[in-house]
Design a protein around this motif. Structure first.
Motif, PDB file in Angstrom:
ATOM      1  N   GLU A 152       0.688  -1.192   0.179  1.00  0.00           N
ATOM      2  CA  GLU A 152      -0.013   0.096  -0.104  1.00  0.00           C
ATOM      3  C   GLU A 152       0.966   1.150  -0.039  1.00  0.00           C
ATOM      4  N   PRO A 154       0.393   5.409   0.830  1.00  0.00           N
ATOM      5  CA  PRO A 154      -0.681   6.424   0.905  1.00  0.00           C
ATOM      6  C   PRO A 154      -0.580   7.495   0.050  1.00  0.00           C
ATOM      7  N   TYR A 155      -1.635   8.326  -0.179  1.00  0.00           N
ATOM      8  CA  TYR A 155      -1.415   9.630  -0.960  1.00  0.00           C
ATOM      9  C   TYR A 155      -1.038   9.469  -2.433  1.00  0.00           C
ATOM     10  N   LEU A 243      10.890  -4.042  -0.414  1.00  0.00           N
ATOM     11  CA  LEU A 243      10.828  -3.398   0.715  1.00  0.00           C
ATOM     12  C   LEU A 243       9.569  -4.045   1.498  1.00  0.00           C
ATOM     13  N   ALA A 248      13.304  -2.790   6.599  1.00  0.00           N
ATOM     14  CA  ALA A 248      14.041  -1.789   6.282  1.00  0.00           C
ATOM     15  C   ALA A 248      12.810  -0.586   6.543  1.00  0.00           C
ATOM     16  N   GLU A 249      13.100   0.646   6.894  1.00  0.00           N
ATOM     17  CA  GLU A 249      12.428   1.941   6.890  1.00  0.00           C
ATOM     18  C   GLU A 249      12.035   2.200   5.716  1.00  0.00           C
ATOM     19  N   VAL A 250      10.721   2.753   5.313  1.00  0.00           N
ATOM     20  CA  VAL A 250      10.499   3.501   4.161  1.00  0.00           C
ATOM     21  C   VAL A 250       9.880   4.776   4.468  1.00  0.00           C
ATOM     22  N   SER A 251      10.529   5.773   3.553  1.00  0.00           N
ATOM     23  CA  SER A 251       9.816   6.924   3.255  1.00  0.00           C
ATOM     24  C   SER A 251      10.013   7.174   1.899  1.00  0.00           C
ATOM     25  N   ARG A 253      10.004   9.830   0.291  1.00  0.00           N
ATOM     26  CA  ARG A 253      10.850  10.778  -0.208  1.00  0.00           C
ATOM     27  C   ARG A 253      12.248  10.491  -0.506  1.00  0.00           C
TER      28      ARG A 253
ATOM     29  N   GLU B 164       3.330  11.065   7.378  1.00  0.00           N
ATOM     30  CA  GLU B 164       3.375  11.071   6.089  1.00  0.00           C
ATOM     31  C   GLU B 164       2.371   9.879   5.423  1.00  0.00           C
ATOM     32  N   SER B 174      -3.213  11.235   5.750  1.00  0.00           N
ATOM     33  CA  SER B 174      -1.881  11.302   5.433  1.00  0.00           C
ATOM     34  C   SER B 174      -1.572  13.056   5.314  1.00  0.00           C
ATOM     35  N   ARG B 317       2.587  -3.210   6.121  1.00  0.00           N
ATOM     36  CA  ARG B 317       3.768  -3.983   5.841  1.00  0.00           C
ATOM     37  C   ARG B 317       3.626  -5.167   6.989  1.00  0.00           C
TER      38      ARG B 317
END
Ligand SMILES: [Cu+2]
Lengths: 253, 370
Positions: A152, A154-155, A243, A248-251, A253, B164, B174, B317
């Motif tokens: 998923e 978002p946005y 991912l 692991a962390e995801v952003s 950006r 975010e 968000s 996740r």
């Protein structure tokens, strides 16, 4: 006093026409078209605008003229005629003809958007609308939606450039509307139904907005469509698929 | 003037009058919480001293201050995040290290968050009345969707991730459309409100026990609370390497643990089919009516999640669900089992078992779809 009204109407018409003339340079117009639908849709919008504009100026002009001529308030200029068949016929048949002509010219456009949705199989992503959020579901490594490896976001929905992209629109609560102004694409999202839209777009980032009043937070129901060149898109999807199955962390950006 | 022209003028004025929310001074101020005022009802001097100390240390919404990090959080960003911030700033034509001042962050909060979370972060903004679950009251320092164990305070990344991603399935949407710098500034401000609220509570409790309240002590309270926040990083639930993959065997094992009263025992709350209707979730009250058995830390009734929906507030996740099962959900009844010991002092469940639970839980909504 009548003459003041006539001038007021004339000023109104002038204001409307002027605002259209200046709209593009002031950013009041739609954003530059970036999908395969854009050129023909814009042509259609312009045609309709010209036709309507001509009739608008004509009717308002006549109104101003008649009010002005009655300016002294006397009955001197009034005619006794109660009807004029020829005139009525003209102002009925001409607009009707114009309407039929418009209805016929937009058919191709409509067909392309609504009846030519490409391909079967899974869409690139499912777009879930809810009060007041967009959430995208991607099929993941197995290419199948509704399975455990879906991911998923978002946005934002990410799609490839220059390819036919199909999205499936779903709602969790009320009616929303998927509107990407730069694509000239707008489609209502109805709870309980899965409606598909498609487009071919140029690379870039585009605003996605909800175009159906869906509650108090409707005004902030904003999202984004990110269109990546195909190689970048493939890399992005692969990274996301991986991912999904890592810690692991995801952003984004 | 004729009636018609009066009406016309009124209609014309409508947009100018607007129908926006015009907060009064009281709604914008911080002040003391209702609870503090009540607890200190008999000690008006302590009340005014507490208000003075709070203002001296944390300022006001028009001049916010955060003693532990007076300049805001720019210096705290990890390298990747710092890089993301610089990239984002540059695409907006700003200086690479552009970062909102504390006042600008407070202003962003007023615009985007206050109407739900309230000026002092008490979760009591004007919109709060009409939504469920309620906006978070930050003043307890309790956050649900952080990637940490032991009910620790959230890390900086936890707050920015929440901003975010939003908290899906709730009114907390968000805020990903905001620039990175603004997200970071908002996280600073949430932390300010949260620490301020915790310090206030600590000072009130200490005063009630020891009858003391002065500048030095207040400074110590700030240190105490801040040290909780600084521990967050050490409480991060990390997972390196591959996640044990999903398989029918894993799911079957997960199902077993889900039902096992001595292991997962998820069934007592989430119910056999995962509908959130387990026997522990509901009770019959004095009037013979069925009502939710659990309250959360803020006193609101809370229902175990309906897992058939596939809507996860803390992220969808596998790693997110893993962390929920590992550490439980802070602020509510759901226990963590990641570090629970069995009667021999060994771990109650292995990490493979935890992943089996994750894969099972995530398979519950499969194919169902709302
Ligand atoms: Cu909407």
């Amino acid at each position: 006093m009548r003459r003041v009204w006539a001038l007021l109407f004339a000023a109104f018409a002038a204001l409307v026409v002027a605002s259209f003339v200046h709209a593009p340079e002031r950013g009041w117009w739609l954003p530059e078209g970036k999908s395969s639908f854009a050129p023909s849709t814009d042509a259609l919008i312009r045609t309709i605008l010209w036709v309507m504009g001509a009739f608008f100026v004509l009717t308002l002009g006549l109104l101003v003229l008649f009010i002005w001529r009655q300016g002294d308030g006397s009955n001197a200029a009034r005619s006794d005629k109660s009807s004029d068949h020829r005139l009525e016929l003209i102002w009925t048949v001409v607009p009707a003809g114009v309407l039929v002509w418009l209805a016929l010219t937009q058919m191709d456009e409509w067909k392309a958007m609504k009846f030519s949705t490409p391909g079967a199989g899974e869409p690139i992503a499912e777009v879930w609308a809810s009060q007041f959020d967009w959430r995208m579901r991607h099929p993941g490594a197995d290419g199948r939606l509704g399975s455990a490896d879906d991911w998923e976001s978002p946005y934002e929905v990410v799609v490839p450039a220059g390819e036919e992209v199909r999205l499936r629109l779903r709602s969790r609560d009320v009616i929303h509307s998927f509107f990407v102004p730069a694509f000239r694409l707008k489609q209502d999202i109805v709870p309980g139904r899965a409606i598909s839209v498609w487009f071919t777009a140029e690379a870039g980032e585009y605003d996605l907005v909800c175009a159906e009043l869906c509650g108090w937070g409707h005004y902030k129901m904003a999202g984004r469509v990110r269109v990546l060149p195909p190689e970048e898109y493939q890399a992005f999807v692969q990274r996301q698929n991986a991912l999904q199955l890592s810690g692991a962390e995801v952003s984004g950006r | 003037m004729s009636l018609r022209s009066v009406l016309l003028a009124l209609v014309g004025l409508l947009p100018a009058a607007g129908c926006g929310f015009q907060p009064g001074a009281a709604e914008l101020a911080w002040g003391l919480s209702a609870k503090s005022r009540e607890e200190l009802a008999e000690a008006p001097q302590a009340q005014s001293e507490l208000a003075r100390l709070l203002e001296q240390n944390f300022g006001t919404p028009a001049d916010p201050r955060f003693p532990p990090a007076p300049q805001g959080g720019l210096a705290e960003l990890k390298p990747e995040r710092r890089a993301a911030l610089e990239r984002d700033n540059q695409t907006r034509g700003l200086a690479a290290d552009h970062y909102p001042t504390p006042l600008e962050s407070a202003e962003l909060y007023r615009v985007h968050c206050l109407h739900c979370h309230g000026a002092a972060g008490a979760g009591d903004g004007p919109t709060a009345a009409s939504i469920n679950p309620k906006p978070r009251d930050f003043r307890k320092g309790i956050f649900k969707w952080a990637a940490v164990k032991d009910k620790a305070r959230p890390r900086r990344e936890d707050l920015t991730t929440i901003l975010e991603n939003g908290v899906y399935g709730t009114a907390m949407h968000s805020f990903a459309r905001l620039p990175v710098a603004e997200i970071e500034g908002l996280a600073d401000h949430v932390r300010l409100l949260s620490v301020r609220g915790e310090v206030e509570t600590l000072a009130v409790n200490h005063f009630k026990e020891e009858d003391e309240l002065d500048e030095e002590l207040f400074g110590e309270h700030i240190d105490t609370v801040w040290s909780r926040w600084q521990r967050a990083e050490s409480k991060f639930i990390a997972w390196e390497g591959e996640i044990p993959s999903d398989s029918p065997a894993m799911r079957a094992r997960g199902r077993e643990l889900y039902l096992d009263a001595r292991k997962g025992n998820c069934v007592q709350c989430h119910g056999d089919a995962g509908k959130g209707d387990g026997p522990a979730a509901w009770k019959i009250n004095a009037k013979g009516k069925k009502e939710l058995a659990y309250l959360d830390d803020w006193g609101f009734p809370i229902q175990p999640r309906d897992l058939t929906q596939g809507i996860y507030r803390g992220g969808a996740r596998p790693i997110d669900i893993y962390r929920r099962i590992y550490a439980g959900i802070n602020g509510g009844p759901m226990p963590g089992i990641g570090e629970t010991k069995n009667s021999q002092g060994g771990p109650l469940v292995s990490s493979d078992d935890l992943w089996a639970l994750v894969h099972y839980v995530r398979s519950i909504p499969e194919g169902a779809g709302p």
